[in-house]
Design an enzyme around this catalytic site. Sequence first.
Site, PDB file in Angstrom:
ATOM      1  N   ASP A 139       0.936   5.324  -0.139  1.00 48.76           N
ATOM      2  CA  ASP A 139       0.149   6.541   0.052  1.00 48.76           C
ATOM      3  C   ASP A 139       0.815   7.726  -0.630  1.00 48.76           C
ATOM      4  O   ASP A 139       1.937   8.114  -0.302  1.00 48.76           O
ATOM      5  CB  ASP A 139       0.011   6.844   1.552  1.00 48.76           C
ATOM      6  CG  ASP A 139      -0.916   5.867   2.251  1.00 48.76           C
ATOM      7  OD1 ASP A 139      -2.049   5.674   1.771  1.00 48.76           O
ATOM      8  OD2 ASP A 139      -0.517   5.286   3.278  1.00 48.76           O
TER       9      ASP A 139
ATOM     10  N   HIS B  97       0.849  -1.189   0.000  1.00 49.45           N
ATOM     11  CA  HIS B  97       0.000   0.000   0.000  1.00 49.45           C
ATOM     12  C   HIS B  97       0.888   1.243   0.000  1.00 49.45           C
ATOM     13  O   HIS B  97       1.675   1.462   0.930  1.00 49.45           O
ATOM     14  CB  HIS B  97      -0.905  -0.002   1.235  1.00 49.45           C
ATOM     15  CG  HIS B  97      -1.934   1.074   1.224  1.00 49.45           C
ATOM     16  ND1 HIS B  97      -3.145   0.960   0.548  1.00 49.45           N
ATOM     17  CD2 HIS B  97      -1.952   2.300   1.798  1.00 49.45           C
ATOM     18  CE1 HIS B  97      -3.853   2.058   0.717  1.00 49.45           C
ATOM     19  NE2 HIS B  97      -3.141   2.904   1.466  1.00 49.45           N
TER      20      HIS B  97
ATOM     21  N   MET C 150      -4.012  10.435  -2.351  1.00 49.40           N
ATOM     22  CA  MET C 150      -4.605  11.460  -1.482  1.00 49.40           C
ATOM     23  C   MET C 150      -4.194  12.808  -2.054  1.00 49.40           C
ATOM     24  O   MET C 150      -3.433  13.560  -1.453  1.00 49.40           O
ATOM     25  CB  MET C 150      -4.095  11.318  -0.048  1.00 49.40           C
ATOM     26  CG  MET C 150      -4.444  10.015   0.613  1.00 49.40           C
ATOM     27  SD  MET C 150      -4.002  10.024   2.363  1.00 49.40           S
ATOM     28  CE  MET C 150      -3.243   8.428   2.494  1.00 49.40           C
TER      29      MET C 150
ATOM     30  N   HIS D   2      -2.669   4.585  -3.317  1.00 49.99           N
ATOM     31  CA  HIS D   2      -3.750   5.391  -2.743  1.00 49.99           C
ATOM     32  C   HIS D   2      -3.435   6.868  -2.961  1.00 49.99           C
ATOM     33  O   HIS D   2      -2.528   7.418  -2.333  1.00 49.99           O
ATOM     34  CB  HIS D   2      -3.861   5.048  -1.245  1.00 49.99           C
ATOM     35  CG  HIS D   2      -4.830   5.892  -0.487  1.00 49.99           C
ATOM     36  ND1 HIS D   2      -4.896   5.889   0.892  1.00 49.99           N
ATOM     37  CD2 HIS D   2      -5.785   6.769  -0.893  1.00 49.99           C
ATOM     38  CE1 HIS D   2      -5.837   6.717   1.300  1.00 49.99           C
ATOM     39  NE2 HIS D   2      -6.379   7.273   0.226  1.00 49.99           N
TER      40      HIS D   2
ATOM     41  N   MET E 155       0.622  11.645  -1.186  1.00 49.61           N
ATOM     42  CA  MET E 155       0.035  12.854  -0.595  1.00 49.61           C
ATOM     43  C   MET E 155       0.658  14.094  -1.226  1.00 49.61           C
ATOM     44  O   MET E 155       1.865  14.119  -1.490  1.00 49.61           O
ATOM     45  CB  MET E 155       0.282  12.866   0.911  1.00 49.61           C
ATOM     46  CG  MET E 155      -0.194  11.625   1.637  1.00 49.61           C
ATOM     47  SD  MET E 155       0.061  11.765   3.425  1.00 49.61           S
ATOM     48  CE  MET E 155      -0.178  10.055   3.916  1.00 49.61           C
TER      49      MET E 155
ATOM     50  N   MET F 293     -11.644   4.759   4.975  1.00 46.80           N
ATOM     51  CA  MET F 293     -10.627   5.279   5.890  1.00 46.80           C
ATOM     52  C   MET F 293     -11.111   5.137   7.334  1.00 46.80           C
ATOM     53  O   MET F 293     -12.207   5.590   7.677  1.00 46.80           O
ATOM     54  CB  MET F 293     -10.321   6.746   5.586  1.00 46.80           C
ATOM     55  CG  MET F 293      -9.626   6.985   4.243  1.00 46.80           C
ATOM     56  SD  MET F 293      -8.041   6.120   4.070  1.00 46.80           S
ATOM     57  CE  MET F 293      -7.083   6.860   5.413  1.00 46.80           C
TER      58      MET F 293
END
Length: 217
Positions: A33, A31, A66, A64, A35, A135
């Site tokens: 992330d 996973h 964001m 993911h 950002m 989330m």
Amino acid sequence: MLIAPSLLSCDFSRFGEEIARMDKAGADMMHLDIMDAHFVPNLTFGAPVIKFVRKYTEKPFDVHLMISEPLKYIEDFAKAGADIITFHVESDSPIQETIDKIKSFGIKPGLVIKPNTPVESVYPYLSDLYMVLVMTVEPGFGGQSFMADMMPKVEALKAKREELSLDFLIEADGGIADNTIAVAAKAGVDVAVAGTAVFKAENAEEKIKELKALCEV
């Protein structure tokens, strides 16, 4: 239960080695992330980094996003080696267009909902999705406490999946550990994103086995 270690909790100075370590430990997917310091108040890494660490495992990269405008960057992350791209319903990009863009590269699309977002916001898109990420913390930082009051969203998604005869996965991200993973599994979570619990464990392989075993009780 599939376990997806969150690379947000790894030692960034040994990024590739940490991915290889999680692969060897039995992780089902990685996973990652992304950002942008705009959609969330933190900044991580982008597609070039994913491209360089892609060689350290053949396990799926669960990316993911964001970020405020995911549509602009789908091609970059697809070419960098993403297998799954999830983005937020709360982002500024058109949802269906972004899903279609992800699928155009042969990548599996997913939608993400923050804690204050109603689960119904993803319902119109379920037939096009590989995954829905609920989330269980406010996105932006690792190491937060699990929000058990998000489990009714998971239960609602599970019921909707059965009602519509769909097969999308339900993922939970945030605060997943020994004392919370069974709650998530019972509600219907298929993929648990575990950060601190796995990366700070003395033995990552044993920890992943332990987390999976807790889901079978």
